[in-house]
Design a protein around this motif. Structure first.
Motif, PDB file in Angstrom:
ATOM      1  N   GLU A 123       0.461   0.469  -0.267  1.00  0.00           N
ATOM      2  CA  GLU A 123       0.659  -0.616   0.683  1.00  0.00           C
ATOM      3  C   GLU A 123      -0.713  -1.101   1.123  1.00  0.00           C
ATOM      4  O   GLU A 123      -1.610  -0.297   1.391  1.00  0.00           O
ATOM      5  N   HIS A 125      -2.465  -3.665   3.990  1.00  0.00           N
ATOM      6  CA  HIS A 125      -2.205  -4.314   5.273  1.00  0.00           C
ATOM      7  C   HIS A 125      -3.453  -5.070   5.703  1.00  0.00           C
ATOM      8  O   HIS A 125      -4.525  -4.463   5.840  1.00  0.00           O
ATOM      9  N   HIS A 150       1.140  -6.467   2.740  1.00  0.00           N
ATOM     10  CA  HIS A 150       1.670  -6.938   4.020  1.00  0.00           C
ATOM     11  C   HIS A 150       0.580  -7.772   4.678  1.00  0.00           C
ATOM     12  O   HIS A 150      -0.441  -7.235   5.112  1.00  0.00           O
ATOM     13  N   TYR A 152      -0.422 -10.218   7.676  1.00  0.00           N
ATOM     14  CA  TYR A 152      -0.032 -10.525   9.037  1.00  0.00           C
ATOM     15  C   TYR A 152      -0.715 -11.818   9.485  1.00  0.00           C
ATOM     16  O   TYR A 152      -1.877 -12.045   9.125  1.00  0.00           O
ATOM     17  N   LEU A 174       3.512  -3.275  13.992  1.00  0.00           N
ATOM     18  CA  LEU A 174       4.290  -3.447  12.769  1.00  0.00           C
ATOM     19  C   LEU A 174       3.659  -2.661  11.616  1.00  0.00           C
ATOM     20  O   LEU A 174       4.364  -2.019  10.830  1.00  0.00           O
ATOM     21  N   MET A 175       2.321  -2.671  11.525  1.00  0.00           N
ATOM     22  CA  MET A 175       1.648  -1.902  10.486  1.00  0.00           C
ATOM     23  C   MET A 175       1.950  -0.417  10.642  1.00  0.00           C
ATOM     24  O   MET A 175       2.285   0.262   9.663  1.00  0.00           O
ATOM     25  N   ARG A 178       5.418   0.321   9.421  1.00  0.00           N
ATOM     26  CA  ARG A 178       5.517   0.271   7.960  1.00  0.00           C
ATOM     27  C   ARG A 178       4.850   1.477   7.306  1.00  0.00           C
ATOM     28  O   ARG A 178       5.375   2.034   6.344  1.00  0.00           O
ATOM     29  N   ALA A 181       7.073   4.469   7.772  1.00  0.00           N
ATOM     30  CA  ALA A 181       8.224   4.411   6.856  1.00  0.00           C
ATOM     31  C   ALA A 181       7.807   4.837   5.442  1.00  0.00           C
ATOM     32  O   ALA A 181       8.536   5.573   4.775  1.00  0.00           O
ATOM     33  N   LEU A 182       6.636   4.398   4.995  1.00  0.00           N
ATOM     34  CA  LEU A 182       6.151   4.810   3.675  1.00  0.00           C
ATOM     35  C   LEU A 182       5.952   6.327   3.642  1.00  0.00           C
ATOM     36  O   LEU A 182       6.370   6.998   2.688  1.00  0.00           O
TER      37      LEU A 182
END
Length: 189
Positions: A123, A125, A150, A152, A174-175, A178, A181-182
């Protein structure tokens, strides 16, 4: 649970890095935060880049590698800006990585001199108009690696650091969600 090595930016191992690591720990992950700047911290990216340049790429690579000696191979590598380069190099060159999180920076995989490991989740960001991380390059790296970019809304660099004028609390939250979650996904794999 995932085991994460979280590399700091050119500003050094600042409180924001510890705060991010603590949030990941609170979510159930083990997080290591090596200091490859010998305790020095800086207020601007430009000041930190002077330190980076004084150390040199070879020494930075050596220090990043030394930071993971003795840790298991199945790590998630993560980093902020300069630390993203350290994370990416290790993810591409040290067998066994479970994932890589590149915040505020990324390299074209070919620049590392090793192929992207098959199936390695990544990911990226960054703010859409980050002055230090090109959004188009982030998209290309994500496409090349099968990962996610991602982007922003915004134009600052280290938006997750609450002590900097770059701070963007919404993007930072939000980062973090995420990234967590990863880690939850790859930690169970």
């Amino acid at each position: 649970m995932a085991t994460v090595v979280l590399f700091h930016s050119a500003l050094g191992l600042r409180p924001a890095v510890h705060d991010f690591a603590d949030a990941l720990r609170a979510a159930g992950h083990e997080v290591h935060t090596p200091d490859y700047y010998d305790g020095e911290t800086f207020e601007t990216v430009e000041e930190g880049v002077v330190k980076r340049d004084a150390l040199g790429v070879e020494e930075m690579t050596r220090r990043a590698g030394a930071a993971v000696e003795g840790l298991p191979a199945d790590l998630v590598y993560a980093g902020f800006s300069l630390g993203a380069a350290c994370a990416q190099v290790l993810a591409q060159t040290r067998p066994g990585a479970r994932g890589v999180v590149l915040m505020h920076g990324c390299l074209p995989p070919a620049a590392v001199g090793a192929p992207w490991p098959a199936g390695l989740p990544v990911e990226i960001h960054t703010h859409e108009a980050d002055p230090w991380c090109d959004a188009a390059e982030a998209r290309e790296v994500a496409a090349e690696t099968g990962g996610a970019a991602h982007l922003y809304p915004g134009e600052t660099h280290l938006f997750a650091d609450a002590d900097l004028p770059d701070h963007d609390p919404e993007a930072a939250a939000l980062m973090l969600a995420r990234v967590t979650a990863l880690l939850d996904r790859v930690g169970r794999a």
